[in-house]
Design an enzyme around this catalytic site. Structure first.
Site, mmCIF file in Angstrom:
data_model
loop_
_atom_site.group_PDB
_atom_site.id
_atom_site.type_symbol
_atom_site.label_atom_id
_atom_site.label_comp_id
_atom_site.label_asym_id
_atom_site.label_seq_id
_atom_site.Cartn_x
_atom_site.Cartn_y
_atom_site.Cartn_z
ATOM 1 C CG ASP A 1 -2.037 -1.017 1.135
ATOM 2 O OD1 ASP A 1 -2.458 -1.332 0.010
ATOM 3 O OD2 ASP A 1 -2.493 -1.480 2.189
ATOM 4 C CG ASP B 1 -6.723 -1.432 -1.811
ATOM 5 O OD1 ASP B 1 -6.952 -2.650 -1.948
ATOM 6 O OD2 ASP B 1 -5.815 -0.989 -1.077
#
Length: 167
Positions: free
Chosen positions: A124, A142
Site C-alpha cells: 500500500d 483498492d
C-alpha cells in the site's frame, strides 16, 4: 443467452488487464523508490506517498491472524473474479457500465491477490490525511475495486429509478 466471445462482455477484460498492469507497475515503483516504513513523501498538505505492507484486507482487517487470511483472501478473490467473468460472458459487450465495473473489480482483485501470493502481503502507498488523522493507506487495486463496486451500486439506483418511472 449464448454469445460468441467477441459479442459478449468478455471483451471488457482488456480493462482488467490494464488495471492489473497499472497496479503492479505502481507498486513496483514504490518498492524500488521508497524504503519500507519510510515516513513518506509529502505530495500535498493532505496526501503522502508511503511504503507499507498489509497482510489483511481493507483497513488491515484480520492482518494479525497468523497467515491463514492470506489464503482465505486469495480464494475469495479468485471466486469473485470467476463469478464476475461468468457474468461478463453472459452479457452483451454493449452493457458498458457493468462491463467496466466488473473489469475494474477483477483487475484490482487480481492485483492484490498477486501481492498476497507472491509477497505474502499487499503493498500500500497512497496515504490521505487531515492534520494527524490518517486514512488507512491503500493502492491502485483498492481504488479500482472501490470504483467498480460504486459503479455497481449506482447502477442499482439507476435501475430502481427507471422502474419507478415506468408505468
Amino acid at each position: 443467452m449464448n454469445m460468441t466471445h467477441h459479442k459478449s462482455g468478455l471483451r471488457w477484460l482488456w480493462l482488467a488487464v490494464l488495471a492489473f498492469v497499472l497496479d503492479q507497475a505502481s507498486k513496483l515503483a514504490v518498492v524500488k523508490l521508497l524504503p519500507f516504513g519510510y515516513p513518506g513523501v509529502e505530495i500535498t498538505p493532505f496526501f503522502n506517498l508511503v511504503h507499507v505492507y498489509n497482510k489483511g484486507a481493507a483497513f488491515s482487517f484480520l492482518a494479525d491472524q497468523g497467515g491463514w487470511q492470506r489464503w482465505f483472501f486469495a480464494v475469495l478473490a479468485f471466486a469473485i473474479c470467476g463469478l464476475l467473468i461468468h457474468w461478463l460472458r453472459k452479457q452483451s459487450v454493449a452493457q458498458r457500465w457493468s462491463g467496466i465495473a466488473y473489469s475494474l473489480i477483477i483487475g484490482g482483485a487480481l492485483g492484490n491477490v498477486f501481492d498476497r501470493l507472491v509477497l505474502g502481503h499487499v503493498v500500500d502507498f497512497l496515504d490521505f490525511y487531515w492534520q494527524r488523522a490518517h486514512w488507512p493507506a491503500f493502492n491502485l487495486a483498492d481504488s479500482f475495486i472501490f470504483i467498480g463496486a460504486a459503479m455497481i451500486v449506482l447502477d442499482g439506483f439507476r435501475s430502481e429509478k427507471k422502474k419507478d418511472v415506468t408505468p
